[in-house]
Design a protein around this motif. Structure first.
Motif, PDB file in Angstrom:
ATOM      1  N   UNK A  74       0.830  -1.215   0.000  1.00  0.00           N
ATOM      2  CA  UNK A  74       0.000   0.000   0.000  1.00  0.00           C
ATOM      3  C   UNK A  74       0.853   1.248   0.000  1.00  0.00           C
ATOM      4  N   UNK A  75       1.699   1.407  -0.990  1.00  0.00           N
ATOM      5  CA  UNK A  75       2.558   2.585  -1.092  1.00  0.00           C
ATOM      6  C   UNK A  75       1.769   3.819  -1.450  1.00  0.00           C
ATOM      7  N   UNK A  76       2.501   4.952  -1.553  1.00  0.00           N
ATOM      8  CA  UNK A  76       1.853   6.231  -1.860  1.00  0.00           C
ATOM      9  C   UNK A  76       1.224   6.177  -3.239  1.00  0.00           C
ATOM     10  N   UNK A  77       0.105   6.918  -3.364  1.00  0.00           N
ATOM     11  CA  UNK A  77      -0.527   7.046  -4.673  1.00  0.00           C
ATOM     12  C   UNK A  77       0.307   7.950  -5.552  1.00  0.00           C
ATOM     13  N   UNK A  78       0.589   7.501  -6.795  1.00  0.00           N
ATOM     14  CA  UNK A  78       1.401   8.280  -7.718  1.00  0.00           C
ATOM     15  C   UNK A  78       0.611   8.486  -8.998  1.00  0.00           C
ATOM     16  N   UNK A  79       0.718   9.666  -9.554  1.00  0.00           N
ATOM     17  CA  UNK A  79       0.069   9.934 -10.833  1.00  0.00           C
ATOM     18  C   UNK A  79       0.837   9.244 -11.948  1.00  0.00           C
ATOM     19  N   UNK A  80       0.161   8.760 -12.934  1.00  0.00           N
ATOM     20  CA  UNK A  80       0.878   8.122 -14.051  1.00  0.00           C
ATOM     21  C   UNK A  80       1.682   9.146 -14.815  1.00  0.00           C
ATOM     22  N   UNK A  81       2.866   8.723 -15.263  1.00  0.00           N
ATOM     23  CA  UNK A  81       3.728   9.625 -16.025  1.00  0.00           C
ATOM     24  C   UNK A  81       3.198   9.776 -17.436  1.00  0.00           C
ATOM     25  N   UNK A  82       3.255  10.994 -17.930  1.00  0.00           N
ATOM     26  CA  UNK A  82       2.803  11.255 -19.300  1.00  0.00           C
ATOM     27  C   UNK A  82       3.973  11.482 -20.243  1.00  0.00           C
ATOM     28  N   UNK A  83       5.188  11.166 -19.795  1.00  0.00           N
ATOM     29  CA  UNK A  83       6.368  11.394 -20.621  1.00  0.00           C
ATOM     30  C   UNK A  83       7.023  10.067 -20.946  1.00  0.00           C
ATOM     31  N   UNK A  84       7.861  10.142 -21.913  1.00  0.00           N
ATOM     32  CA  UNK A  84       8.680   8.974 -22.249  1.00  0.00           C
ATOM     33  C   UNK A  84       8.053   8.032 -23.221  1.00  0.00           C
ATOM     34  N   UNK A  85       6.781   8.277 -23.658  1.00  0.00           N
ATOM     35  CA  UNK A  85       6.153   7.320 -24.534  1.00  0.00           C
ATOM     36  C   UNK A  85       6.392   7.587 -26.002  1.00  0.00           C
ATOM     37  N   UNK A  86       6.333   8.877 -26.426  1.00  0.00           N
ATOM     38  CA  UNK A  86       6.415   9.214 -27.838  1.00  0.00           C
ATOM     39  C   UNK A  86       7.602  10.130 -28.089  1.00  0.00           C
ATOM     40  N   UNK A  87       7.919  10.280 -29.371  1.00  0.00           N
ATOM     41  CA  UNK A  87       9.032  11.136 -29.744  1.00  0.00           C
ATOM     42  C   UNK A  87       8.631  12.609 -29.646  1.00  0.00           C
ATOM     43  N   UNK A  88       9.633  13.482 -29.610  1.00  0.00           N
ATOM     44  CA  UNK A  88       9.381  14.929 -29.522  1.00  0.00           C
ATOM     45  C   UNK A  88       8.647  15.425 -30.761  1.00  0.00           C
ATOM     46  N   UNK A  89       8.985  14.858 -31.915  1.00  0.00           N
ATOM     47  CA  UNK A  89       8.344  15.289 -33.155  1.00  0.00           C
ATOM     48  C   UNK A  89       6.842  15.045 -33.104  1.00  0.00           C
ATOM     49  N   UNK A  90       6.431  13.870 -32.579  1.00  0.00           N
ATOM     50  CA  UNK A  90       5.003  13.582 -32.510  1.00  0.00           C
ATOM     51  C   UNK A  90       4.307  14.485 -31.499  1.00  0.00           C
ATOM     52  N   UNK A  91       4.960  14.825 -30.407  1.00  0.00           N
ATOM     53  CA  UNK A  91       4.346  15.744 -29.447  1.00  0.00           C
ATOM     54  C   UNK A  91       4.136  17.124 -30.068  1.00  0.00           C
ATOM     55  N   UNK A  92       5.136  17.586 -30.830  1.00  0.00           N
ATOM     56  CA  UNK A  92       4.991  18.900 -31.486  1.00  0.00           C
ATOM     57  C   UNK A  92       3.826  18.854 -32.462  1.00  0.00           C
ATOM     58  N   UNK A  93       3.706  17.758 -33.219  1.00  0.00           N
ATOM     59  CA  UNK A  93       2.571  17.640 -34.141  1.00  0.00           C
ATOM     60  C   UNK A  93       1.244  17.633 -33.372  1.00  0.00           C
ATOM     61  N   UNK A  94       1.238  16.979 -32.224  1.00  0.00           N
ATOM     62  CA  UNK A  94       0.016  16.958 -31.433  1.00  0.00           C
ATOM     63  C   UNK A  94      -0.386  18.337 -30.946  1.00  0.00           C
ATOM     64  N   UNK A  95       0.588  19.110 -30.433  1.00  0.00           N
ATOM     65  CA  UNK A  95       0.283  20.469 -29.997  1.00  0.00           C
ATOM     66  C   UNK A  95      -0.187  21.330 -31.172  1.00  0.00           C
ATOM     67  N   UNK A  96       0.466  21.145 -32.322  1.00  0.00           N
ATOM     68  CA  UNK A  96       0.055  21.923 -33.495  1.00  0.00           C
ATOM     69  C   UNK A  96      -1.353  21.578 -33.933  1.00  0.00           C
ATOM     70  N   UNK A  97      -1.676  20.286 -33.928  1.00  0.00           N
ATOM     71  CA  UNK A  97      -3.027  19.866 -34.297  1.00  0.00           C
ATOM     72  C   UNK A  97      -4.061  20.436 -33.335  1.00  0.00           C
ATOM     73  N   UNK A  98      -3.745  20.418 -32.036  1.00  0.00           N
ATOM     74  CA  UNK A  98      -4.691  20.963 -31.057  1.00  0.00           C
ATOM     75  C   UNK A  98      -4.864  22.463 -31.238  1.00  0.00           C
ATOM     76  N   UNK A  99      -3.752  23.180 -31.485  1.00  0.00           N
ATOM     77  CA  UNK A  99      -3.826  24.640 -31.600  1.00  0.00           C
ATOM     78  C   UNK A  99      -4.598  25.066 -32.843  1.00  0.00           C
ATOM     79  N   UNK A 100      -4.493  24.304 -33.940  1.00  0.00           N
ATOM     80  CA  UNK A 100      -5.191  24.677 -35.170  1.00  0.00           C
ATOM     81  C   UNK A 100      -6.584  24.065 -35.249  1.00  0.00           C
TER      82      UNK A 100
END
Length: 818
Positions: free
Chosen positions: A357-383
């Motif tokens: 019963x360790x401390x509750x931790x939020x799941x990490x949202x990093x390390x899964x995809x490349x930087x290029x795909x994250x930039x495309x995701x932000x661009x898609x959301x912004x447009x």
């Protein structure tokens, strides 16, 4: 024909009474009316054993002669002709005089439908041969395959306490009196007998366990039979594994010395789920506590655990309490709860630990995809978000709030698929604000007037964030799986190199450089306080990037891009193999050096033997002849003087020939023969080579082309061949014959003597080999060795052949000069 049955009495050591029990069983069956005979029994002079034979019929033994001695053996043909119901055959592992083992005869009797009762001691079992040798210091020479004994219909252990066996030995009931003290102080030491007894008990217990398992399989019994306590502990590779293993070991130790089995369940999709280094440490801990470690694959952990426990006939299962927070355990049933609910007769221990019963931790949202795909995701959301909002506004009142939220949710899913967690969180938050501002009453404000709208917006935000987390987690797992596959391929290649006996060090370093994308890889060693480069691939100049110690004085140095910590696990394995490769190379070099020294020692020993024996004869003849010529007390006639002069001359020629051969052999052994090759006419060299040899006929045509050779070496080689042919030709003429064959010329030295057997033809070319010579014969056995050495130094070959009609022909093949 129905195969006979085999009953084997298994003993821990000689003297425990296996033969006695075999005879006792034979008498018991004979009293019940069975036709029992003795095929072979060895009483070893023990009166009690001999008395057990009683009136049992003994099939007469076969009398054979082995190495000049009369030896008795079981007469298999006589037993088969007698065809009894049961035959007693002692000492299953004993070798037969004419080859094979006694168990081969037992197999023949069984195939003939005859039942056999036999004996064997545990030290003769093939699988325990090396263990017994380590315990007693005496490697058993007689062995029987375990499969033969395992296939027996009945195996009965004849057990006797070590102290009782030593008392029997001291009382003279096993060995003769003159060997008792030596036996008690060596093979029959109390520790040896105790260890042999344990081996016999464990081997028999394994047999009983296999029989029980076969019985349960044959009768479809799946429930657990608590014949022996077996404690299974589940390990996940987490930090709680060590206390769980120790707790399970204590449970097993208290449960009638039960078995300890540790099991790790890996996911069926091959994704990395546990720390391999920690699993390896826990495996070592289990084995140090006397247990065994097992790995199984299964997507459903509770089912896989219980399947393994039932297959191992486990009676107890030890699990650690969950490390998940309470709120997560409240939402879903844990492994411990499911295992406990479906374990049936298996006792389940849920053991708490510091990681529970360790401390509750939020799941990490990093390390899964490349930087290029994250930039495309932000661009898609912004447009995309403004464009979607504009389209929905133009639609006016045709869509209600729920439809708007579904469209925004679909867009967030698309952003999550493209860019992963952070862009999806951004899209979810921005979408929530846009829906609230433009489409939630009252519009153009962030006020939410109705509770239903608040719930809808909350659910929208929660679902959007969950989708973002799932997409990012799947991407991270995919990368971990790809990395695990790459590591597995590297380690597989490394293991293949280890199983194949190692690999060359440069090839291993090249593989390390290519696998980890480095500029260079260097193996260096510290010698006298200085670091020396042992081997390197690439340019070793420049500062080191990553350094992995193989040992205190041996390091593997990589230069190039910095390596993350995750790469060091595989790199450590390659570093260890580099150390092994270096040690193998050095051991090979030492072995080669030792072989050269051994060859040199053999050569020196042979030279000394030749000098001490073969050179002594001509020297003694010369000495005796000169002494006789110098005598003044005896008057010698002219014939006597001439004979003494001839003896001196002949002995001097023998001495010169011996010394020449010794010197030639030394030159060949040291590689000092450097032929000066040119075109040589055979009609000039052959007559000089056979000069002085009586009864030699030359048949070398003058039309033969010149050969590429050193005339001096060729003359010496032919002279040795001719001399050997004359010496062994039984007085018959020797012929030297020449012929052309394509671009080569063959010279044949033909004799019609006794010849040489085909199996001995290579031996006659070995130095100091005088095959068939009398011990006092002339020469040191170097003539043919020197001849072949000289011919091969000139690029030719020297091979023996049969002479038609009897004899030996030496064939010298040389290249035609161009």
């Amino acid at each position: 024909m129905v195969r006979g049955t085999l009953r084997v009495y298994l003993g821990a050591a000689p003297g425990v009474g296996t033969t006695f029990r075999m005879l006792e069983e034979g008498r018991r069956r004979a009293e019940r009316g069975a036709d029992v005979v003795i095929g072979f029994v060895e009483t070893h002079g023990r009166a009690g054993t001999a008395a057990q034979i009683g009136d049992l019929e003994i099939v007469p033994r076969a009398h054979l002669t082995h190495r000049g001695a009369d030896v008795e053996e079981m007469d298999l043909d006589a037993v088969l002709a007698r065809r009894p119901e049961i035959v007693l055959v002692d000492e299953l592992a004993r070798p037969k005089v004419r080859g094979g083992k006694r168990w081969h005869d037992v197999e023949a009797l069984l195939e003939a439908g005859i039942d056999v009762v036999s004996t064997v001691n545990v030290q003769h079992l093939e699988s325990l041969n090396d263990v017994v040798a380590t315990i007693t210091g005496v490697p058993p020479r007689e062995t029987v395959p375990d499969a033969i004994v395992r296939a027996a219909d009945q195996v009965e252990l004849v057990d006797l306490a070590p102290e009782a066996l030593r008392r029997r030995m001291a009382g003279g009931e096993i060995y003769p009196a003159d060997t008792i003290d030596a036996a008690l102080g060596n093979y029959f030491r109390l520790g040896n007998l105790t260890a042999l007894r344990e081996l016999a008990l464990l081997w028999t217990a394994d047999q009983v366990d296999e029989a029980l398992r076969a019985y349960r399989d044959a009768h479809g019994i799946t429930s657990t039979w608590e014949a022996r306590e077996r404690v299974v502990v589940a390990v996940t590779g987490g930090p709680e594994g060590d206390p769980l293993i120790r707790r399970a070991a204590r449970i097993a130790a208290r449960s009638r010395r039960g078995d300890l089995l540790a099991v790790h369940v890996s996911r069926g999709d091959g994704l990395v789920g546990a720390d391999p280094a920690r699993l390896a440490t826990q495996r070592e801990l289990v084995e140090s506590l006397g247990g065994t470690f097992h790995a199984v694959v299964g997507d459903d952990v509770p089912t896989a655990l219980l399947d393994f426990a039932r297959s191992a006939d486990a009676t107890q299962l030890v699990l650690g309490t969950s490390r998940r927070p309470r709120w997560q355990r409240a939402l879903s049933e844990g492994v411990g709860s499911r295992v406990t609910a479906t374990s049936g007769p298996i006792d389940v221990h849920l053991v708490t630990h510091p990681e529970a019963a360790g401390r509750a931790r939020l799941p990490s949202l990093t390390g899964g995809l490349t930087t290029r795909r994250r930039v495309l995701g932000f661009g898609l959301a912004a447009l995309g978000l403004p464009l979607l909002t504009l389209l929905l506004e133009r639609a006016g009142g045709n869509l209600d709030l729920s439809s708007d939220l579904l469209l925004y949710l679909a867009f967030v899913v698309v952003v999550a698929l493209v860019g992963g967690g952070y862009p999806a969180v951004f899209a979810a938050a921005a979408g929530t604000l846009l829906v609230n501002w433009f489409f939630t009453a009252p519009v153009r404000t962030f006020t939410i007037a109705e509770f239903d709208n608040l719930v809808a917006l909350g659910v929208f935000a929660l679902v959007a964030l969950s989708v973002a987390g799932v997409v990012d987690l799947s991407a991270r797992r995919r990368r971990e799986a790809a990395r695990a596959q790459a590591e597995a391929e590297l380690l597989s290649a490394l293991s293949r190199g280890v199983l194949a006996g190692g690999r060359a060090l440069p090839a291993l370093l090249t593989q390390v450089r290519d696998a980890f994308g480095q500029d260079s890889v260097t193996l260096r060693e510290q010698v006298d306080g200085r670091w020396l480069v042992i081997d390197a691939v690439g340019d070793p100049a420049g500062p080191p990037g990553t350094e992995v110690p193989v040992s205190e004085t041996l390091h593997l140095v990589l230069r190039g891009r910095p390596l993350p910590a995750s790469d060091r696990r595989v790199l450590t394995a390659f570093a260890a193999q580099a150390g092994v490769a270096l040690r193998q190379a050095r051991l090979a070099a030492q072995a080669a050096g030792a072989a050269e020294l051994a060859d040199g020692n053999r050569m020196r020993t042979a030279l000394l033997a030749a000098v001490s024996h073969d050179l002594r004869t001509p020297l003694a003849s010369i000495k005796a002849a000169i002494s006789a010529l110098r005598m003044t007390t005896v008057t010698l006639g002219p014939d006597d003087v001439d004979e003494l002069h001839a003896t001196i001359d002949e002995s001097a020629d023998q001495l010169a020939a011996l010394i020449d051969n010794l010197l030639d052999m030394s030159r060949l052994q040291t590689g000092a023969v450097n032929p000066l090759q040119r075109g040589v006419d055979l009609d000039e060299v052959v007559p000089r080579a056979v000069a002085g040899a009586a009864g030699v006929r030359i048949e070398v045509p003058e039309t033969l082309p010149p050969v590429l050779a050193d005339p001096g070496l060729l003359e010496r080689a032919l002279a040795n061949l001719v001399g050997n042919a004359v010496r062994h030709g039984a007085g018959a003429p020797v012929v030297v014959r020449g012929s052309a064959l394509g671009d080569r010329v063959e010279l044949r030295v033909v004799d019609t003597g006794p010849g040489v057997a085909e199996k001995d033809r290579e031996r006659i070319f070995a130095p100091f080999q005088r095959l068939g010579d009398r011990p006092a014969g002339n020469g040191v056995g170097l003539g043919l060795a020197v001849a072949r050495g000289f011919v091969e130094a000139m690029g030719g070959t020297l091979e023996p052949e049969d002479t038609p009609g009897g004899g030996l022909t030496m064939v010298v093949s040389l290249e035609v000069a161009r």
